[in-house]
Design an enzyme around this catalytic site. Structure first.
Site, PDB file in Angstrom:
ATOM      1  N   ASP A 199      -2.925   2.561  -5.985  1.00 26.53           N
ATOM      2  CA  ASP A 199      -1.822   2.602  -5.005  1.00 26.53           C
ATOM      3  C   ASP A 199      -1.733   1.342  -4.163  1.00 26.53           C
ATOM      4  O   ASP A 199      -1.077   1.331  -3.126  1.00 26.53           O
ATOM      5  CB  ASP A 199      -1.957   3.842  -4.107  1.00 26.53           C
ATOM      6  CG  ASP A 199      -3.260   3.867  -3.334  1.00 26.53           C
ATOM      7  OD1 ASP A 199      -4.142   3.053  -3.646  1.00 26.53           O
ATOM      8  OD2 ASP A 199      -3.405   4.700  -2.419  1.00 26.53           O
ATOM      9  N   GLU A 200      -2.388   0.290  -4.587  1.00 29.69           N
ATOM     10  CA  GLU A 200      -2.344  -0.958  -3.825  1.00 29.69           C
ATOM     11  C   GLU A 200      -2.167  -2.142  -4.764  1.00 29.69           C
ATOM     12  O   GLU A 200      -2.728  -2.150  -5.865  1.00 29.69           O
ATOM     13  CB  GLU A 200      -3.656  -1.173  -3.062  1.00 29.69           C
ATOM     14  CG  GLU A 200      -3.883  -0.249  -1.887  1.00 29.69           C
ATOM     15  CD  GLU A 200      -5.229  -0.517  -1.261  1.00 29.69           C
ATOM     16  OE1 GLU A 200      -5.317  -1.368  -0.375  1.00 29.69           O
ATOM     17  OE2 GLU A 200      -6.205   0.126  -1.692  1.00 29.69           O
ATOM     18  N   ASP A 260       0.864  -1.187   0.000  1.00 28.08           N
ATOM     19  CA  ASP A 260       0.000   0.000   0.000  1.00 28.08           C
ATOM     20  C   ASP A 260       0.900   1.236   0.000  1.00 28.08           C
ATOM     21  O   ASP A 260       1.669   1.451   0.937  1.00 28.08           O
ATOM     22  CB  ASP A 260      -0.879  -0.034   1.272  1.00 28.08           C
ATOM     23  CG  ASP A 260      -1.937   1.066   1.256  1.00 28.08           C
ATOM     24  OD1 ASP A 260      -1.930   1.881   0.312  1.00 28.08           O
ATOM     25  OD2 ASP A 260      -2.750   1.106   2.194  1.00 28.08           O
TER      26      ASP A 260
END
Lengths: 366, 414
Positions: B103-104, B9
């Site tokens: 973003d993960e 993350d």
């Protein structure tokens, strides 16, 4: 004004014109059938403002003239029940009508027949004559290719062209085209062409099934006319320029394959069982003396079917939407069908009968 | 064989990217916002978070909490580009990479252990690679036997954390953990569980399956398994993703619009965006759905199924306009969206008419030019003053495949 008809005649005429009455209309008079008596004839007229249908019965001994607009569905329901009755009397008094037959009567409120839209004067360069059943059959053989995409309105009808004693009908959507040619009686040598709405043509087929015999066909700039002994149909032509259909017929397809029509229809239909709405494709592989049909759809299954074919060239593979092929074969009266192919990416020509063909574009498998 | 799953993350991703690109922002409270008046904070830096600035606040609320906050209009192209580069780094350690959002990502490193030693080593190497190749971006990594626990692990230590959850520690870890900490349990489910007297994962894991099924239906059983730390969902790399069911785009307009001409222009732009993605993915579709939202958030959809499959932007536009014309607008429009379903893949019906084949060839040429020089580099005249949509990145965005949308609004110089 009192009229008298046999139950069967009255019902068949009234029921025929009721078929064109729109289920909803801005003016209530359009939801009715105009019954008008003039010159010892009774005219039953209905229209949806695109197609107008007139059916004529004899007025018998009635000398008076006048008319009424009757609520189409309600009266048709009554007449259906009395269709077997020997006699139905119709009494028209102003805007009221009494239908009387054995065992009872109906008093029905109607509307002023003068409010009903009139047909303008027929403007055409002339008429050709053709047997109603022939023209109905022609429609049957091309109508499956008519487009339903409203954006291209000119493809939403059947193109009819008469030159000399030839009448051609063409229908096409964006992916296929059907054509048929037949002879007509054209003593005046008139030429005409136009795009006729499917609704008009399918209604004409119904009209022909009720009123056998010769039909006179005429086209003006904006309208088409079918005139028979028992009535007539008038329809607006679809505006627009029809594509040059003869340029779409492939001329250089050098591979000709003869196949049995019934066998091919059955095989394509079976192969289509293994397709679904998302993946509607059947692969045709032509090999020496045979045709292999296959379909494969994930989550559905696969099929491979073989049949004899009069082909002796190199292996050739082409894929089609099975519905297009089935549509073309279903309306064929011929025992054998000739498929003319160029390469796998070009148009395929299916000769499905005398002067009857379907051009079907293949599907490209990426 | 037990799986080893990693969840990565990126910390304050958009803000960190902006701070990396512009050194003047470093160490300062910044918030990334959209470009229009209706915008909200999409991400804030850790410096801004110290003042209480949170995602979803309006820029006025953020200013009130932190008067010297720097508001940066986000450039989605930068973030999607950074995401692509991050995925390249992940792929050096395993091909089993599932991009969960911009973003993960989840990584299945089970098969990579013999090559690199252990999962912690891989995690540290990834952090180091990110630092070397992308500068000051940091990430939190969770390592666990499944995706659910890996995500839980990465959430446990932020920023720049590394948490390993061993199989034998799961029971103890979940015993007193509030249920809302588990990915997939939102506030609604949390409230419903609370009415059953369930607040922790331990309580949920011991709850009666029958009770949970009665309350939540089929997901009831899954909730219980989640609370026990059981999650059998595999990491799915993009090439193994199932085919999409629909492709669509929507945009919240800068201001509410009731003028038909402007709406038609937006419909054309959306149709082109949808058409482009369909053609890129080899899809054609039949059912076109138009979504409209009024300023009071009343949202409705109307759909039409065409006779034939299409991937042509103008065909989609015409059908969408037909649908729009059937709607009697009661209020101006706040959001407009177009999607196409009933999809088929890798089949292309060759058109009968030469004009259609030419149209197809022209579309193909336009696509090639736009692929090379940027979306809308060549387009219809009516779209010259097109709406510069700098909206949020859809959660379904992916760096490749049909879910990849080029969000950059900048045109590359020719």
């Amino acid at each position: 004004m009192k009229l008298s008809f046999s139950g069967k005649d009255l019902y068949s005429g009234f029921n025929l014109v009721t078929g064109i009455v729109p289920s909803s209309a801005l003016k209530s008079v359009l939801k009715g059938v105009k019954v008008e008596v003039k010159k010892k004839q009774v005219e039953f007229v209905a229209t949806d403002l695109e197609v107008l249908v007139k059916y004529i019965l004899s007025a018998g001994s009635c000398e008076e003239e006048g008319g009424i607009v009757l609520p189409a569905i309600r009266v048709n329901n009554v007449l259906r029940e009395w269709a077997g009755n020997e006699e139905i009397s119709v009494l028209i008094e102003g805007c009221n009508c009494t239908l009387r037959s054995a065992g009872g009567y109906f008093k029905i409120a109607g509307e002023d027949f003068l409010q009903f839209p009139e047909i303008g004067k027929i403007r055409t360069g002339g008429f050709v004559e053709v047997d109603g059943e022939i023209i109905s059959d022609m429609v049957e053989k091309v109508v499956h290719s008519v487009s339903t995409v409203k954006v291209r309105s000119m493809l939403c009808g059947v193109f009819v062209r008469i030159i000399g004693d030839d009448m051609v009908m063409v229908a096409a959507d964006g992916n296929r085209m059907s054509t048929i040619k037949r002879k007509v009686n054209n003593p005046e040598g008139v030429s005409m062409e136009g795009i006729v709405a499917v609704k008009c043509l399918t209604f004409m087929q119904r009209f022909v099934s009720e009123c056998k015999g010769v039909l006179k066909l005429g086209m003006g700039e904006q309208q088409v006319y079918f005139v028979g002994e028992r009535g007539e149909i008038v329809s607006q032509l679809i505006e627009g320029k029809y594509p040059k259909y003869d340029e779409l017929i492939p001329k250089k397809n050098d591979k000709r394959i003869e196949v049995g029509r019934n066998e091919l229809l059955s095989r394509v239909r079976m192969a289509s069982f293994m397709t679904n709405e998302e993946y509607r494709v059947v692969k045709f592989v032509f090999k020496q003396g045979k045709l292999l049909l296959s379909s494969k759809t994930s989550d559905v299954g696969e099929a491979e079917l073989e049949m004899a074919a009069g082909y002796d060239g190199p292996d050739l593979e082409i894929s089609f939407d099975p519905e297009y092929v089935i549509d073309a074969l279903k309306v064929s009266d011929s025992d054998t069908v000739t498929i003319e192919l160029g390469d796998g990416g070009g148009a395929a020509l299916f000769r499905t009968g005398y002067e009857q063909m379907d051009v079907i574009m293949p599907i490209e498998m990426k | 064989m037990n799986k080893i799953i990693m969840h990565i993350d990126m910390n304050a991703f958009f803000a960190s990217v902006e701070q990396q690109i512009n050194p003047a922002f470093r160490g300062k409270p910044i918030a990334v916002i959209g470009s229009n008046e209706r915008t909200v904070v999409t991400t804030s830096s850790y410096e801004a978070r110290a003042y209480g600035v949170k995602t979803g606040m309006t820029k006025y609320e953020a200013k009130r909490l932190c008067p010297h906050i720097v508001l940066v209009a986000g450039d989605t192209g930068r973030y999607t580009d950074t995401c692509r580069r991050l995925v390249e780094i992940y792929r050096q350690y395993t091909p089993m990479v599932e991009v969960y959002s911009i973003d993960e990502a989840f990584l299945d490193v089970t098969e990579s252990i013999p090559l690199f030693g252990c999962a912690e080593v891989i995690a540290k190497k990834i952090k180091e690679d990110i630092r070397q190749k992308l500068g000051m971006l940091t990430c939190s990594i969770g390592i666990a036997p499944n995706k659910l626990l890996a995500k839980l692990g990465s959430d446990m230590k932020k920023p720049n954390g590394l948490v390993v959850i061993q199989h034998e520690d799961v029971g103890k870890l979940l015993q007193n953990l509030p249920v809302k900490e588990l990915c997939g349990i939102g506030s609604r489910i949390e409230t419903q569980l609370a009415t059953l007297g369930i607040k922790t994962c331990g309580e949920l894991g011991r709850a009666s399956t029958h009770t949970l099924r009665n309350r939540f239906g089929v997901i009831g059983e899954r909730l219980k398994l989640m609370a026990q730390g059981i999650d059998n969902n595999p990491v799915i790399p993009p090439e193994q993703e199932p085919d999409v069911k629909s492709i669509g785009h929507s945009m919240t307009l800068d201001k509410d619009v009731s003028d038909m001409e402007t709406l038609e222009c937006h419909v054309l732009q959306l149709s082109e965006m949808v058409g482009r993605r369909m053609r890129r993915g080899g899809y054609t579709g039949r059912t076109i759905t138009l979504t409209l939202r009024y300023p009071d958030f009343t949202t409705f959809t109307k759909r039409t199924t065409a006779g034939t499959h299409t991937d042509n932007s103008i065909d989609i536009y015409r059908i969408a306009i037909d649908i729009l014309n059937t709607v009697r607008l009661q209020q101006p429009i706040r959001l407009i969206g177009i999607s196409i379903s009933n999809l088929t893949k890798n089949l292309s019906q060759i058109p009968l008419f030469l004009s259609d084949r030419n149209k197809k060839a022209a579309t193909c040429a336009m696509d090639k030019i736009n692929d090379r020089y940027g979306d809308f580099c060549i387009t219809w005249g009516t779209l010259i003053k097109r709406y510069q949509h700098k909206g949020v990145i859809s959660p379904s965005w992916r760096p490749s495949g049909i879910k990849c949308i080029n969000l950059s609004t900048r045109k590359t110089k020719k």
